[in-house]
Motif scaffolding. Structure first.
Motif, PDB file in Angstrom:
ATOM      1  N   PRO A  68      -8.686  14.353   5.682  1.00 36.77           N
ATOM      2  CA  PRO A  68      -7.979  15.030   5.002  1.00 36.77           C
ATOM      3  C   PRO A  68      -8.085  16.120   4.051  1.00 36.77           C
ATOM      4  O   PRO A  68     -10.056  16.224   4.471  1.00 36.77           O
ATOM      5  N   GLN A  69      -7.608  16.856   3.966  1.00 39.30           N
ATOM      6  CA  GLN A  69      -7.223  18.307   3.530  1.00 39.30           C
ATOM      7  C   GLN A  69      -7.171  18.268   2.172  1.00 39.30           C
ATOM      8  O   GLN A  69      -7.502  19.790   1.957  1.00 39.30           O
ATOM      9  N   THR A  70      -6.699  17.481   1.576  1.00 39.83           N
ATOM     10  CA  THR A  70      -6.332  17.564   0.175  1.00 39.83           C
ATOM     11  C   THR A  70      -7.051  15.832  -0.505  1.00 39.83           C
ATOM     12  O   THR A  70      -7.010  15.013  -0.041  1.00 39.83           O
ATOM     13  N   THR A  71      -7.429  16.440  -1.791  1.00 39.45           N
ATOM     14  CA  THR A  71      -7.358  14.569  -2.783  1.00 39.45           C
ATOM     15  C   THR A  71      -6.302  14.218  -2.516  1.00 39.45           C
ATOM     16  O   THR A  71      -6.484  12.653  -2.706  1.00 39.45           O
ATOM     17  N   SER A  72      -4.949  14.551  -2.638  1.00 43.20           N
ATOM     18  CA  SER A  72      -4.057  13.629  -1.992  1.00 43.20           C
ATOM     19  C   SER A  72      -4.102  12.909  -1.123  1.00 43.20           C
ATOM     20  O   SER A  72      -4.085  11.567  -1.046  1.00 43.20           O
ATOM     21  N   GLU A  73      -4.558  13.737   0.380  1.00 42.58           N
ATOM     22  CA  GLU A  73      -4.614  12.675   1.462  1.00 42.58           C
ATOM     23  C   GLU A  73      -5.694  11.846   1.445  1.00 42.58           C
ATOM     24  O   GLU A  73      -5.206  10.799   1.907  1.00 42.58           O
ATOM     25  N   LEU A  74      -6.897  12.435   1.189  1.00 39.26           N
ATOM     26  CA  LEU A  74      -8.083  11.508   0.732  1.00 39.26           C
ATOM     27  C   LEU A  74      -7.336  10.487   0.007  1.00 39.26           C
ATOM     28  O   LEU A  74      -7.614   8.695   0.251  1.00 39.26           O
ATOM     29  N   ARG A  75      -6.734   9.977  -1.413  1.00 41.05           N
ATOM     30  CA  ARG A  75      -6.083   9.651  -1.981  1.00 41.05           C
ATOM     31  C   ARG A  75      -5.413   7.701  -1.331  1.00 41.05           C
ATOM     32  O   ARG A  75      -6.083   7.115  -1.353  1.00 41.05           O
ATOM     33  N   GLU A  76      -4.518   8.863  -0.542  1.00 43.46           N
ATOM     34  CA  GLU A  76      -3.738   7.584   0.569  1.00 43.46           C
ATOM     35  C   GLU A  76      -4.273   7.377   1.194  1.00 43.46           C
ATOM     36  O   GLU A  76      -4.107   6.118   1.450  1.00 43.46           O
ATOM     37  N   LEU A  77      -5.270   7.532   2.334  1.00 45.34           N
ATOM     38  CA  LEU A  77      -6.251   7.042   3.462  1.00 45.34           C
ATOM     39  C   LEU A  77      -7.078   6.093   2.611  1.00 45.34           C
ATOM     40  O   LEU A  77      -6.876   4.583   2.634  1.00 45.34           O
ATOM     41  N   LEU A  78      -7.716   6.548   1.269  1.00 50.65           N
ATOM     42  CA  LEU A  78      -8.549   5.102   0.779  1.00 50.65           C
ATOM     43  C   LEU A  78      -7.518   4.057  -0.094  1.00 50.65           C
ATOM     44  O   LEU A  78      -8.022   2.754   0.661  1.00 50.65           O
ATOM     45  N   HIS A  79      -6.470   4.320  -0.278  1.00 53.01           N
ATOM     46  CA  HIS A  79      -5.473   2.460  -0.569  1.00 53.01           C
ATOM     47  C   HIS A  79      -5.361   2.005   0.374  1.00 53.01           C
ATOM     48  O   HIS A  79      -4.866   1.169   0.513  1.00 53.01           O
ATOM     49  N   ARG A  80      -5.257   3.157   1.492  1.00 49.69           N
ATOM     50  CA  ARG A  80      -5.100   1.944   2.665  1.00 49.69           C
ATOM     51  C   ARG A  80      -6.167   1.271   3.729  1.00 49.69           C
ATOM     52  O   ARG A  80      -5.931   0.764   4.881  1.00 49.69           O
ATOM     53  N   HIS A  81      -6.684   1.711   3.699  1.00 51.96           N
ATOM     54  CA  HIS A  81      -8.109   1.790   4.768  1.00 51.96           C
ATOM     55  C   HIS A  81      -9.680   1.427   4.079  1.00 51.96           C
ATOM     56  O   HIS A  81     -10.725   1.487   4.318  1.00 51.96           O
ATOM     57  N   LEU A  82      -9.770   2.069   2.601  1.00 52.38           N
ATOM     58  CA  LEU A  82     -10.752   1.306   1.753  1.00 52.38           C
ATOM     59  C   LEU A  82     -11.283  -0.296   1.953  1.00 52.38           C
ATOM     60  O   LEU A  82     -10.003  -0.586   0.596  1.00 52.38           O
ATOM     61  N   TYR A  83     -11.931  -0.910   2.067  1.00 53.34           N
ATOM     62  CA  TYR A  83     -12.246  -2.102   1.644  1.00 53.34           C
ATOM     63  C   TYR A  83     -12.471  -2.387   0.105  1.00 53.34           C
ATOM     64  O   TYR A  83     -13.289  -1.617  -0.214  1.00 53.34           O
ATOM     65  N   VAL A  84     -11.705  -2.647  -0.961  1.00 53.14           N
ATOM     66  CA  VAL A  84     -11.647  -3.157  -2.371  1.00 53.14           C
ATOM     67  C   VAL A  84     -11.240  -4.914  -1.887  1.00 53.14           C
ATOM     68  O   VAL A  84     -10.716  -4.525  -1.445  1.00 53.14           O
ATOM     69  N   GLU A  85     -11.902  -5.652  -3.289  1.00 55.41           N
ATOM     70  CA  GLU A  85     -11.775  -6.434  -3.664  1.00 55.41           C
ATOM     71  C   GLU A  85     -10.469  -6.685  -4.780  1.00 55.41           C
ATOM     72  O   GLU A  85     -10.492  -6.891  -5.810  1.00 55.41           O
ATOM     73  N   GLY A  86      -9.235  -5.840  -4.450  1.00 65.06           N
ATOM     74  CA  GLY A  86      -8.691  -5.683  -5.400  1.00 65.06           C
ATOM     75  C   GLY A  86      -7.775  -4.679  -5.168  1.00 65.06           C
ATOM     76  O   GLY A  86      -7.173  -4.585  -3.788  1.00 65.06           O
TER      77      GLY A  86
END
Length: 319
Positions: A68-86
């Motif tokens: 990711p090159q920007t905070t917005s790109e990182l946010r999208e990647l986290l929402h798609r691929h970071l594992y959370v129970e929620g």
């Protein structure tokens, strides 16, 4: 930048705090994006395991995710691929912080990254969150140092039952009551068991004639329950004398399960602040009770506001 892990597994204060060399959250993720061993890298960077955090780095290789090159790109990647129970609301990212809530199927957990700018700008939200020590006890008692605010005592219970650590947290306030007189006040009133069941047990363990709560807290530490597998809220009578008699009998017959060790608890007492780290379970560690009054809050306003926030919401920077 600082990393904070809010977890009952993390010792008497249930927090792990580690400095991070990067200046931004984005830079930290960029540095670890293509690490060879995500779990080992996260452990080495943050002082131990962080539930679910390595999942984003594991997905990098398996799905060829771009850096990711920007905070917005990182946010999208986290929402798609970071594992959370929620859902997505459990991942809050901005230019200066990342706040994540999750659940390991036993207890709820949260972890945070805060850059130096946000740490300096809102200490009334973060002073307690980033404190890796017991709260300071000193309070000036001169006439000029006394708070102009009416005296109030506050109770913050950082507890967990049935895997819930956050949703049921609510500080209690007792207007007109000094900490030294909280025991007498509880004995003369009946707290709402639905809102603050801990107070029902504390009230019952205040002996007749006791003004304060120190002795009652020592008894609470030996109360059977206060862990994930017990039901510590008995049907105590509303009459205080009867409640104390019933609670004392239950305390005398106490049996501890799941490796609970009352002798490992820590109780720190001062005139205007009481801190209890109660050992509740071998696997899941400690719960914290804080009792303080306006005198302490006025001497340490950022810590007091931050603690009250921490005791009511998982996200220290939320609305």
């Amino acid at each position: 930048m600082l990393f904070v892990y809010r977890s009952h597994y993390e010792g008497p204060l249930s927090r792990r705090i580690r400095p991070v060399p990067d200046h931004t959250v984005l830079a930290w993720f960029q540095r670890g994006w293509n690490c060879d061993d995500p779990r080992s890298w996260v452990k080495s960077e943050l002082g131990g395991h962080v539930y679910g955090l390595s999942s984003i780095f594991t997905r990098v290789a398996s799905r060829d995710l771009p850096v990711p090159q920007t905070t917005s790109e990182l946010r999208e990647l986290l929402h798609r691929h970071l594992y959370v129970e929620g859902d997505e609301s459990y991942i809050q990212l901005d230019d200066h912080s990342l706040r994540v809530r999750t659940n390991d199927d036993e207890v709820e957990l949260a972890y945070f990254f805060f850059d130096d700018e946000v740490l300096a700008s809102i200490p009334d939200r973060l002073a307690y969150v980033i404190r890796d020590d017991w709260l300071p006890e000193e309070v000036e008692t001169t006439a000029t140092s006394r708070s102009p605010e009416p005296t109030t005592t506050y109770a913050v219970f950082l507890t967990f039952y049935d895997s819930g650590s956050f949703d049921d947290l609510r500080p209690a306030a007792f207007p007109g009551v000094e900490l030294a007189g909280l025991g007498a006040h509880l004995a003369a009133t009946v707290p709402d068991a639905e809102d603050h069941p801990e107070l029902m047990v504390l009230r019952a363990l205040v002996a007749p004639g006791e003004a304060g709560v120190v002795a009652a807290l020592e008894r609470c530490n030996r109360w059977p329950g206060f862990n994930l597998d017990a039901a510590p809220w008995p049907d105590l009578p509303s009459d205080h004398a009867a409640a104390h008699q019933a609670a004392t009998a239950m305390l005398a017959a106490a049996e501890y399960t799941r490796g609970r060790r009352p002798e490992s608890s820590v109780l720190r007492v001062s005139d205007h602040l009481i801190q209890l780290a109660m050992h509740c379970n071998e696997a899941f560690g400690y719960q914290q009770w804080y009792l303080f009054d306006t005198a302490w809050a006025s001497a340490h306003p950022d810590l007091a506001r931050s603690l009250l926030r921490y005791g009511s919401d998982w996200d220290p920077l939320g609305p």
